[in-house]
Write a protein that holds these residues in place. Sequence first.
Motif, PDB file in Angstrom:
ATOM      1  N   LEU A   1      -4.903   0.280  10.747  1.00 27.89           N
ATOM      2  CA  LEU A   1      -4.789   1.119  11.943  1.00 27.89           C
ATOM      3  C   LEU A   1      -3.498   0.895  12.723  1.00 27.89           C
ATOM      4  O   LEU A   1      -3.174   1.677  13.623  1.00 27.89           O
ATOM      5  CB  LEU A   1      -5.971   0.852  12.887  1.00 27.89           C
ATOM      6  CG  LEU A   1      -7.307   1.481  12.517  1.00 27.89           C
ATOM      7  CD1 LEU A   1      -8.432   0.845  13.323  1.00 27.89           C
ATOM      8  CD2 LEU A   1      -7.276   2.989  12.729  1.00 27.89           C
ATOM      9  N   ASP A   2      -2.744  -0.146  12.382  1.00 30.92           N
ATOM     10  CA  ASP A   2      -1.609  -0.492  13.237  1.00 30.92           C
ATOM     11  C   ASP A   2      -0.380   0.383  12.965  1.00 30.92           C
ATOM     12  O   ASP A   2      -0.365   1.242  12.090  1.00 30.92           O
ATOM     13  CB  ASP A   2      -1.279  -1.986  13.159  1.00 30.92           C
ATOM     14  CG  ASP A   2      -0.707  -2.412  11.800  1.00 30.92           C
ATOM     15  OD1 ASP A   2      -0.126  -1.576  11.091  1.00 30.92           O
ATOM     16  OD2 ASP A   2      -0.839  -3.612  11.458  1.00 30.92           O
TER      17      ASP A   2
ATOM     18  N   ILE B   1       0.808  -1.217   0.000  1.00 25.87           N
ATOM     19  CA  ILE B   1       0.000   0.000   0.000  1.00 25.87           C
ATOM     20  C   ILE B   1       0.849   1.278   0.000  1.00 25.87           C
ATOM     21  O   ILE B   1       0.415   2.332  -0.470  1.00 25.87           O
ATOM     22  CB  ILE B   1      -0.969   0.007   1.201  1.00 25.87           C
ATOM     23  CG1 ILE B   1      -2.112   0.993   0.957  1.00 25.87           C
ATOM     24  CG2 ILE B   1      -0.241   0.319   2.515  1.00 25.87           C
ATOM     25  CD1 ILE B   1      -3.269   0.830   1.904  1.00 25.87           C
ATOM     26  N   GLY B   2       2.067   1.173   0.502  1.00 21.75           N
ATOM     27  CA  GLY B   2       2.947   2.344   0.534  1.00 21.75           C
ATOM     28  C   GLY B   2       3.974   2.350  -0.586  1.00 21.75           C
ATOM     29  O   GLY B   2       4.983   3.057  -0.503  1.00 21.75           O
TER      30      GLY B   2
ATOM     31  N   ALA C   1      -0.559   7.722   4.397  1.00 29.08           N
ATOM     32  CA  ALA C   1      -1.614   8.441   3.691  1.00 29.08           C
ATOM     33  C   ALA C   1      -2.605   7.500   3.029  1.00 29.08           C
ATOM     34  O   ALA C   1      -3.828   7.733   3.061  1.00 29.08           O
ATOM     35  CB  ALA C   1      -1.001   9.385   2.663  1.00 29.08           C
ATOM     36  N   PHE C   2      -2.107   6.421   2.431  1.00 30.01           N
ATOM     37  CA  PHE C   2      -3.018   5.525   1.727  1.00 30.01           C
ATOM     38  C   PHE C   2      -3.692   4.544   2.681  1.00 30.01           C
ATOM     39  O   PHE C   2      -4.793   4.063   2.394  1.00 30.01           O
ATOM     40  CB  PHE C   2      -2.306   4.852   0.559  1.00 30.01           C
ATOM     41  CG  PHE C   2      -2.217   5.783  -0.622  1.00 30.01           C
ATOM     42  CD1 PHE C   2      -3.142   5.720  -1.648  1.00 30.01           C
ATOM     43  CD2 PHE C   2      -1.242   6.765  -0.676  1.00 30.01           C
ATOM     44  CE1 PHE C   2      -3.095   6.614  -2.709  1.00 30.01           C
ATOM     45  CE2 PHE C   2      -1.184   7.670  -1.735  1.00 30.01           C
ATOM     46  CZ  PHE C   2      -2.109   7.589  -2.758  1.00 30.01           C
ATOM     47  N   SER C   3      -3.073   4.289   3.830  1.00 29.07           N
ATOM     48  CA  SER C   3      -3.780   3.513   4.862  1.00 29.07           C
ATOM     49  C   SER C   3      -4.972   4.312   5.387  1.00 29.07           C
ATOM     50  O   SER C   3      -6.033   3.746   5.672  1.00 29.07           O
ATOM     51  CB  SER C   3      -2.831   3.182   6.014  1.00 29.07           C
ATOM     52  OG  SER C   3      -1.806   2.294   5.594  1.00 29.07           O
ATOM     53  N   SER C   4      -4.801   5.622   5.501  1.00 25.57           N
ATOM     54  CA  SER C   4      -5.906   6.454   5.991  1.00 25.57           C
ATOM     55  C   SER C   4      -7.100   6.385   5.049  1.00 25.57           C
ATOM     56  O   SER C   4      -8.260   6.394   5.484  1.00 25.57           O
ATOM     57  CB  SER C   4      -5.451   7.911   6.177  1.00 25.57           C
ATOM     58  OG  SER C   4      -5.267   8.571   4.936  1.00 25.57           O
ATOM     59  N   LEU C   5      -6.847   6.279   3.761  1.00 28.86           N
ATOM     60  CA  LEU C   5      -7.944   6.185   2.793  1.00 28.86           C
ATOM     61  C   LEU C   5      -8.694   4.858   2.916  1.00 28.86           C
ATOM     62  O   LEU C   5      -9.915   4.809   2.759  1.00 28.86           O
ATOM     63  CB  LEU C   5      -7.410   6.348   1.375  1.00 28.86           C
ATOM     64  CG  LEU C   5      -6.927   7.742   0.977  1.00 28.86           C
ATOM     65  CD1 LEU C   5      -6.437   7.741  -0.464  1.00 28.86           C
ATOM     66  CD2 LEU C   5      -8.038   8.777   1.148  1.00 28.86           C
ATOM     67  N   VAL C   6      -7.966   3.780   3.186  1.00 26.78           N
ATOM     68  CA  VAL C   6      -8.610   2.478   3.365  1.00 26.78           C
ATOM     69  C   VAL C   6      -9.507   2.504   4.607  1.00 26.78           C
ATOM     70  O   VAL C   6     -10.645   2.028   4.575  1.00 26.78           O
ATOM     71  CB  VAL C   6      -7.561   1.351   3.471  1.00 26.78           C
ATOM     72  CG1 VAL C   6      -8.235   0.023   3.827  1.00 26.78           C
ATOM     73  CG2 VAL C   6      -6.801   1.213   2.159  1.00 26.78           C
TER      74      VAL C   6
END
Length: 278
Positions: free
Chosen positions: A75-76, A37-38, A96-101
């Motif tokens: 969230l981890d 994802i990153g 940033a892309f974890s926040s979108l998920v």
Amino acid sequence: MNAEQLKITLKELDFKKPETIKSKDLDQLIRQMVEHIGSTDAELRDKLIYTSFYYLTKNGYLNYQQMEYLIKTSLDRKHLFFGIGSTNDDSVFTRAFSSLVIALILNRDRIDRFLPEETALKSIESSILYLQKEEDTRGYVAEKGWAHSIAHGADLLAEAVKHPLFDLALASECLNTIGGCILKETAYIDEEDERLIYAVIALLEKGMDENLLKEWIESLSKNITDLKNSTGYTPYFFRKNTNLRQFLKSLYFRLLFLDKETPARKDIESILKANLIV
């Protein structure tokens, strides 16, 4: 599955043809998507992984267990808070892309309410904490594409506010968090102000006291005025001043278009007319 293999697999998905999705092992696929994802490959990260997550969640291809796995993993500390506080390195893409998920899953949970209450509450709390701690404010990164951490974090915060478990007692903390983003030592150029406004409007639609917004705006304006008086016309002052002016102008017109005759709107007009933050 390496990055190139994942790109090939994701390009095979055709969301107009459900059979191309149902033929995949989605458990394995979403694990691989989270793992990459990153990625600094903008095509893989943005156009393929995020876009696929969007359609997989919106169109109901993922079951509740899979979506719960996604939000808990995102969230981890290896995802939303991976390398938090660092600047100018590649960890920002993971955050940033974890926040979108997380925002996508919260959106679905707002409708279906499948998440354990503890997970939903943690997501709401983390949406605030993430924006408070994010220091890498880059929008577009040359050769690597969009990071847009503040904009993506604002999208997450807006979804958190809209969630049924959001407590309006957190409204003041949310406003202060947004204010902290506005007053970071950077001049935003990629419409971060517009995205932060989504969270403010969500708070108003949730039932936040409009006088709280008015007082917050006055406090931000005073902060900038005090900064000018103490430091003069320094680059430090100008960057923060630019952000606040852009934010207030955007918020004013958003409230106008929504036909919200709030005390805050009149206050913004007075501030801009009087040129109090210049």
